[in-house]
Design a protein around this motif. Sequence first.
Motif, PDB file in Angstrom:
ATOM      1  N   THR A  36      -2.453   5.168  -2.594  1.00 40.46           N
ATOM      2  CA  THR A  36      -3.574   4.317  -2.198  1.00 40.46           C
ATOM      3  C   THR A  36      -4.162   4.792  -0.877  1.00 40.46           C
ATOM      4  OG1 THR A  36      -2.555   2.418  -3.318  1.00 40.46           O
ATOM      5  CG2 THR A  36      -4.263   1.944  -1.680  1.00 40.46           C
ATOM      6  N   LYS A  37      -3.309   5.198   0.045  1.00 41.07           N
ATOM      7  CA  LYS A  37      -3.797   5.716   1.320  1.00 41.07           C
ATOM      8  C   LYS A  37      -4.577   7.011   1.123  1.00 41.07           C
ATOM      9  CE  LYS A  37      -0.198   3.572   4.156  1.00 41.07           C
ATOM     10  NZ  LYS A  37       0.934   3.779   5.095  1.00 41.07           N
ATOM     11  N   ARG A  93      -6.417   7.703  -1.454  1.00 41.68           N
ATOM     12  CA  ARG A  93      -7.733   7.317  -1.973  1.00 41.68           C
ATOM     13  C   ARG A  93      -8.615   6.777  -0.840  1.00 41.68           C
ATOM     14  NH1 ARG A  93      -6.981   3.544  -7.076  1.00 41.68           N
ATOM     15  NH2 ARG A  93      -9.245   3.842  -7.118  1.00 41.68           N
ATOM     16  N   THR A  96       0.846  -1.202   0.000  1.00 40.95           N
ATOM     17  CA  THR A  96       0.000   0.000   0.000  1.00 40.95           C
ATOM     18  C   THR A  96       0.874   1.242   0.000  1.00 40.95           C
ATOM     19  OG1 THR A  96      -1.710  -1.169   1.256  1.00 40.95           O
ATOM     20  CG2 THR A  96      -1.846   1.220   1.200  1.00 40.95           C
TER      21      THR A  96
END
Length: 301
Positions: A109-110, A112, A105
């Motif tokens: 991604t975090k 989002r 991750t």
Amino acid sequence: MNTKITPDHLRRAAVVYVRQSTMTQVTGNLESQRRQYDLAGAATTTGFASVTIIDDDLGRSGSGSVERPGFERLSALSAARPAIDRGQLLQLAHDLPTAWNATATDTRTKQRLIHILVQEIVCNLDDATNEAVLLVHWTGGRHTEVRVARVKTGRYPSEMAPSAVEALRKLGGHWPDRDLAVSLNRMHCKTGDGESWTTVRVRDMRERLGIPEYDATKMDVPMISLMKAAEKLGICVGSAKSLAQKGILPATQILPGSPWMVPVEALSSEAVRIGVQGVVDRRPKFYEDYQYDKVVRLSGL
């Protein structure tokens, strides 16, 4: 195509906000207007799913004295949130710690995940405990309070604060009045009537004490501030201060809290060159992308 534009970005709608603040600009600065409209074609060529042009505010001032319907449309589009499947959201809640802490991750991604799960974060300061109080408003209506200790590094201890006269006698002539005012305020020095220091107040006090004005041409050894030294060396101020504290970059402080003084000639020394190269070598291979990716951007920012 810009590598920072991902397929996820292209699935969203692109908005081109065309604006010139006066009718004189609208009729006279046609080149600027053409370039703004050309951005719509650039967005289409890049591959965005849809492109919307908002030009309702051409000739309208942004001073707040007139309505700006175009800006209101833009704000409404920016605030619009995608529809969220409740079942998927609940499943994500159970898997969130695993997904967040997974080695695969990355920061994007975090980001989002934050945009999906967090509606807003309200920050208040608790001076009694010296904490930042964060109220997290989750999607779905629940709230969580988080308390974070505020950083104390760099705060000048009140018991070490010198008198204004003592500070001016030691610093006067080494720095311009504006820098002296900043230093006096940083060291919690006050004027006789309890006011903060300004350039004018420093000049008046300095002249009453008979302290000469700063003149760079009269310095035995040309000096610059640590910030200027960092700019010339191409590193951040924190790295420059670290080099100074290690004795690699010659720098001195007349008083704690006053600006660091760095000899100009020291910037070209071999020891400093090696130290700066060590700072540069520790940077990630793709430094600019790292600077963008290492920051988690919260919803609405």
